[in-house]
Write a protein that holds these residues in place. Structure first.
Motif, PDB file in Angstrom:
ATOM      1  N   SER A  69       0.786  -1.249  -0.028  1.00 27.32           N
ATOM      2  CA  SER A  69       0.088  -0.010   0.138  1.00 27.32           C
ATOM      3  C   SER A  69       0.957   1.495   0.060  1.00 27.32           C
ATOM      4  N   ARG A  70       2.122   1.203   0.412  1.00 29.98           N
ATOM      5  CA  ARG A  70       3.153   2.316   0.426  1.00 29.98           C
ATOM      6  C   ARG A  70       4.169   2.212  -0.398  1.00 29.98           C
ATOM      7  N   CYS A 100      -0.428   5.086  -0.796  1.00 28.75           N
ATOM      8  CA  CYS A 100      -0.668   5.843  -2.027  1.00 28.75           C
ATOM      9  C   CYS A 100      -1.267   4.973  -3.101  1.00 28.75           C
ATOM     10  N   PRO A 101      -2.468   4.885  -3.053  1.00 25.37           N
ATOM     11  CA  PRO A 101      -2.979   3.824  -4.258  1.00 25.37           C
ATOM     12  C   PRO A 101      -3.057   4.383  -5.432  1.00 25.37           C
ATOM     13  N   ALA A 102      -3.146   5.702  -5.617  1.00 25.17           N
ATOM     14  CA  ALA A 102      -3.084   6.663  -6.964  1.00 25.17           C
ATOM     15  C   ALA A 102      -1.880   6.964  -7.428  1.00 25.17           C
ATOM     16  N   PHE A 103      -0.587   6.535  -6.834  1.00 20.88           N
ATOM     17  CA  PHE A 103       0.808   7.131  -7.268  1.00 20.88           C
ATOM     18  C   PHE A 103       1.007   6.616  -8.751  1.00 20.88           C
ATOM     19  N   ARG A 108       8.552   9.307   1.452  1.00 24.54           N
ATOM     20  CA  ARG A 108       9.320   9.053   2.716  1.00 24.54           C
ATOM     21  C   ARG A 108      10.705   8.714   2.018  1.00 24.54           C
ATOM     22  N   ASP A 109      10.975   8.052   1.066  1.00 25.90           N
ATOM     23  CA  ASP A 109      12.125   7.549   0.543  1.00 25.90           C
ATOM     24  C   ASP A 109      11.977   7.140  -0.709  1.00 25.90           C
ATOM     25  N   VAL A 111       9.038   4.953  -1.712  1.00 26.27           N
ATOM     26  CA  VAL A 111       8.125   4.635  -0.418  1.00 26.27           C
ATOM     27  C   VAL A 111       7.385   5.906   0.063  1.00 26.27           C
ATOM     28  N   CYS A 112       6.070   5.650   0.127  1.00 29.62           N
ATOM     29  CA  CYS A 112       5.314   6.907   0.713  1.00 29.62           C
ATOM     30  C   CYS A 112       5.094   6.526   2.405  1.00 29.62           C
TER      31      CYS A 112
END
Length: 190
Positions: A53-54, A121-124, A103-104, A116-117
């Motif tokens: 998810s991230r 972040c499902p719409a990345f 985040r990274d 890495v969120c």
């Protein structure tokens, strides 16, 4: 063709509804054409894969060059996300510091960067990857004041910036080495 002068065509000088189309002549995104279509297509990214998810892996295309002949790489993607997140605010920083909050970003291998969120972040892949113009690390890593940066803009896009006469015109020439094929128009003057 343009309602006003947009200044130097970088993501820090231009960047509103009137300027975005000119930036897209110079800069490409990971997906295209934009986050406003139902399913953006792979562009600079050959594949964007959700790991959880991230976390997303972005595999970039090989053989793409910046307008100055330097090879495009996963390092450029990593750098773009970090520069937009950590540097001065521009139209796209909300994609790296708010929604999603990156985040990274780190290199997995020579063609893959992992994003890495901080939160899910499902719409990345559909939004952020289709809206964020990717900038060249070799040019921007030394730029500390991007709003005053006046070097010619360098991207991977279908047109190469040639000339800008303030309040008069912008001139672009076709990028004959464009990875999606050379544009059918040799020159644009706006």
């Amino acid at each position: 063709a343009i309602p006003r002068d947009a200044g130097n065509l970088t993501p820090y000088m231009a960047g509103d509804a009137h300027d975005d189309f000119m930036l897209e002549l110079i800069y490409d995104k990971l997906r295209a054409p934009s986050p406003y279509v139902e399913e953006p297509k792979p562009w600079l990214a050959e594949e964007i894969r959700r790991l959880d998810s991230r976390t997303w892996d972005v595999r970039v295309r090989s053989g793409i060059q910046w307008h100055d002949g330097v090879q495009f790489s996963a390092e450029d993607v990593k750098f773009t996300f970090e520069y937009y997140r950590d540097g001065p605010v521009n139209r796209w920083t909300h994609h790296t510091s708010k929604v999603p909050r990156i985040r990274d970003a780190f290199i997995v291998d020579s063609s893959t960067v992992r994003i890495v969120c901080a939160d899910p972040c499902p719409a990345f892949d559909r939004v952020t990857a289709a809206d964020l113009p990717i900038i060249p690390r070799h040019v921007w890593r030394q730029v500390k004041a991007p709003r005053t940066f006046t070097d010619p803009p360098i991207g991977t896009g279908p047109f190469v910036w040639v000339q800008h006469v303030p309040d008069q015109f912008y001139r672009f020439r076709a990028n004959r080495n464009y990875f999606k094929g050379a544009p059918v128009i040799d020159e644009l003057i706006l």
